[in-house]
Design a protein around this motif. Structure first.
Motif, PDB file in Angstrom:
ATOM      1  N   LEU A   1       2.279   6.444  -1.580  1.00 36.43           N
ATOM      2  CA  LEU A   1       2.739   5.266  -0.521  1.00 36.43           C
ATOM      3  C   LEU A   1       1.855   4.722   0.116  1.00 36.43           C
ATOM      4  CD1 LEU A   1       5.699   6.809   1.692  1.00 36.43           C
ATOM      5  CD2 LEU A   1       5.563   4.791   0.236  1.00 36.43           C
ATOM      6  N   THR A   2       0.610   5.652   0.425  1.00 38.98           N
ATOM      7  CA  THR A   2      -0.715   4.962   0.970  1.00 38.98           C
ATOM      8  C   THR A   2      -1.801   4.622   0.201  1.00 38.98           C
ATOM      9  OG1 THR A   2      -1.692   7.173   1.561  1.00 38.98           O
ATOM     10  CG2 THR A   2      -0.028   6.409   3.186  1.00 38.98           C
ATOM     11  N   GLN A   3      -2.653   3.798   0.623  1.00 40.57           N
ATOM     12  CA  GLN A   3      -3.813   3.306  -0.454  1.00 40.57           C
ATOM     13  C   GLN A   3      -4.670   4.539  -0.364  1.00 40.57           C
ATOM     14  OE1 GLN A   3      -4.805  -0.594  -0.065  1.00 40.57           O
ATOM     15  NE2 GLN A   3      -7.113  -0.284  -0.215  1.00 40.57           N
TER      16      GLN A   3
ATOM     17  N   SER B   1       6.326   2.069  -2.396  1.00 35.36           N
ATOM     18  CA  SER B   1       6.409   1.325  -1.045  1.00 35.36           C
ATOM     19  C   SER B   1       7.657   2.207  -0.349  1.00 35.36           C
ATOM     20  CB  SER B   1       6.707   0.026  -1.052  1.00 35.36           C
ATOM     21  OG  SER B   1       7.930  -0.215  -1.543  1.00 35.36           O
ATOM     22  N   TYR B   2       7.618   1.888   1.041  1.00 36.74           N
ATOM     23  CA  TYR B   2       8.674   2.481   1.876  1.00 36.74           C
ATOM     24  C   TYR B   2       9.417   1.212   2.378  1.00 36.74           C
ATOM     25  CZ  TYR B   2      11.889   4.555   4.881  1.00 36.74           C
ATOM     26  OH  TYR B   2      13.058   4.740   5.839  1.00 36.74           O
ATOM     27  N   ILE B   3       8.193   0.403   3.117  1.00 36.87           N
ATOM     28  CA  ILE B   3       8.571  -0.816   3.653  1.00 36.87           C
ATOM     29  C   ILE B   3       8.212  -1.614   2.286  1.00 36.87           C
ATOM     30  CG2 ILE B   3       7.727  -2.831   5.140  1.00 36.87           C
ATOM     31  CD1 ILE B   3       9.157  -0.417   6.560  1.00 36.87           C
TER      32      ILE B   3
ATOM     33  N   LEU C   1       6.578  -4.027  -0.347  1.00 38.25           N
ATOM     34  CA  LEU C   1       5.163  -4.639  -0.195  1.00 38.25           C
ATOM     35  C   LEU C   1       5.265  -6.333  -0.250  1.00 38.25           C
ATOM     36  CD1 LEU C   1       3.089  -2.052  -1.786  1.00 38.25           C
ATOM     37  CD2 LEU C   1       3.219  -2.581   0.638  1.00 38.25           C
TER      38      LEU C   1
ATOM     39  N   LEU D   1      -4.115  -4.040  -2.855  1.00 37.97           N
ATOM     40  CA  LEU D   1      -4.120  -2.410  -3.503  1.00 37.97           C
ATOM     41  C   LEU D   1      -4.755  -2.362  -4.689  1.00 37.97           C
ATOM     42  CD1 LEU D   1      -3.123   0.419  -3.041  1.00 37.97           C
ATOM     43  CD2 LEU D   1      -1.113  -0.378  -4.177  1.00 37.97           C
TER      44      LEU D   1
END
Lengths: 293, 293
Positions: free
Chosen positions: A79-81, A105-107, A109, A117
């Motif tokens: 989820l995070t970079q 993603s969650y939100i 992209l 990314l």
């Protein structure tokens, strides 16, 4: 990243530990059957559920088992970079030959976010990256212009996406005309990929080749020899398998099939639950009817 | 879990640390404005991106700031059941008054899997749980029969779901007739929730009340006093805000709005990127046009 790339499950025990002996027992038949690559930590390999330590054990085991005979491609999505970059660097350090990256993603992209990314990850590694376009899971669909832009990066080498349900040949050819000289285009979707492969796609990213590599290798060989009638006939024989994969998700069916052929006794991470006794019997019958067991 | 429940952002710095001073500065105006509850670690509160230590800091800060004046509800969703149970126990230990749980998934979950997850979590905690039904994000939609079954558990107390875009009043009334005596039914969706609230829904789970609590408190008071004309008029005034939330996602707009009113300078976790200068100007204009700044 071409030919038949098998995506095995990651066998976990009840405590969520990677069973490396069972994993080696799953991997060796893939090598023996002559697949062209192994994709570890794909969706079927449970990457989304695994932390850095678990992922590390998976890659170490696969690299040790492959012994350089065929490439090992490792999924590095997160989820995070920060996590993606950590996974990518670690996968390279552990000897993975290529990386597979989905814009998880969650939100959902935006295009600029996905572009940055991929460039950030590609800048930081010295291995080829395969773009994993999986709109159903990520909520993001790569445009041709974004693919074209990312293809300029020397480390972005391939594209994996679900085979389209309709007009696969025409759609593959249009995409190949646009970016095929810069990105190796391959497809996932064991049932639907056939038409795109017959139309010239370079790679088949297959879940069930991680369980039954021989049958899939036979189809891929027929395609490479332009013996499309044999390829279609072998593929059509597995219709009962495609049906249970649609009903229960190929992730669950692959775990059950590995258990049935006694290669491991994998536990899917809770809250995922084993199929019911009735559903397991349906899977067994489908595999018999598909002449796989 | 009734009335106006505000879901503030979690202010992160460039290194991904929770800025607890900035968070306190975001929370205090919510308490002053008279919201009925604070929902930390909702989607807007970035729960999906945060590890156990970050989540712990968020809950500690909110509980310390609320000082028991209003309940603090904490999101505890995660991909694996082990993580959900860990987050739930920790949230209770840190003093959260209630828990919010969405059936987060990578491989979409089946009904039996969601049922067992919720029962396992509810069995392990002594606080009320709010079911977070968010099909757009989780790929799972709770059936009325599953809601009915879960409502039997003494710790499962409420339901939060997106307000339906059409027939909100009729749909809320049908659901309330079915399970309204056992689950407090509330809605998210700052733009769409109004019709369901006018139809008698118990709770408004609001993102923008986490930025502009006064305006939302005014609407909620009007609804509670059955002054629906005033409620509709105040709500309609914020149409420019609803429009930018639809364009950029309310998560991004809430972060930008918090920055604009100088309550914090939050950094969204990469790969999420700040809005462009042009988009930020659109948000500013929308807030001016909505009479919020």
């Amino acid at each position: 990243m071409r030919g038949l790339i098998a995506f095995p499950i990651t066998p976990l025990d009840n405590a969520g530990r990677v069973d490396t002996d069972a994993f080696a027992a799953i991997l060796e038949p893939l090598l023996q059957a002559g697949v062209d690559g192994i994709g570890v930590l794909g969706s079927t390999g449970s990457y989304a559920y695994l932390d850095a330590a678990q992922r590390g054990r998976v890659i170490e085991t696969a690299v040790a088992q492959a012994k350089g005979r065929i490439p090992v491609i490792a999924g590095v999505g997160a989820l995070t970079q920060a996590d993606v970059q950590h996974h990518a660097q670690k996968a390279c350090a552990l000897g993975a030959d290529g990386l597979l990256l989905a814009p998880v993603s969650y939100i959902p992209l935006r295009e600029v976010e996905v572009e940055r990314l991929f460039v950030a990850v590609a800048d930081g590694v010295g291995r080829p990256i395969c773009i994993y376009n999986n709109p159903g899971t990520t909520g993001f669909d790569f445009s041709e212009s974004l693919l074209s832009q990312l293809a300029e990066h020397p480390h972005i080498a391939a594209l994996k996406q679900p085979a389209p349900p309709h007009d696969a040949a025409a759609r593959h050819e249009a995409l190949a005309n646009h970016i095929g000289d810069r990105l190796q285009i391959g497809y996932s979707g064991d049932e639907l990929a056939l038409n795109a492969l017959v139309a010239g796609a370079r790679a088949w990213y297959s879940v069930m080749a991680g369980v039954f590599p021989g049958a899939f290798h036979q189809i891929m060989q027929a395609i490479e020899q332009a013996d499309y009638a044999s390829a279609r006939s072998c593929h059509a024989r597995m219709q009962p398998l495609w049906d249970v994969c649609r009903d229960y998700a190929s992730y669950r069916v692959a775990h059950e099939a590995i258990r049935l052929i006694e290669r491991a006794a994998p536990v899917m991470p809770a809250p995922l639950q084993p199929l019911s006794a009735h559903e397991r019997e349906s899977v067994r019958r489908a595999l018999v009817a598909s002449q796989l067991i």
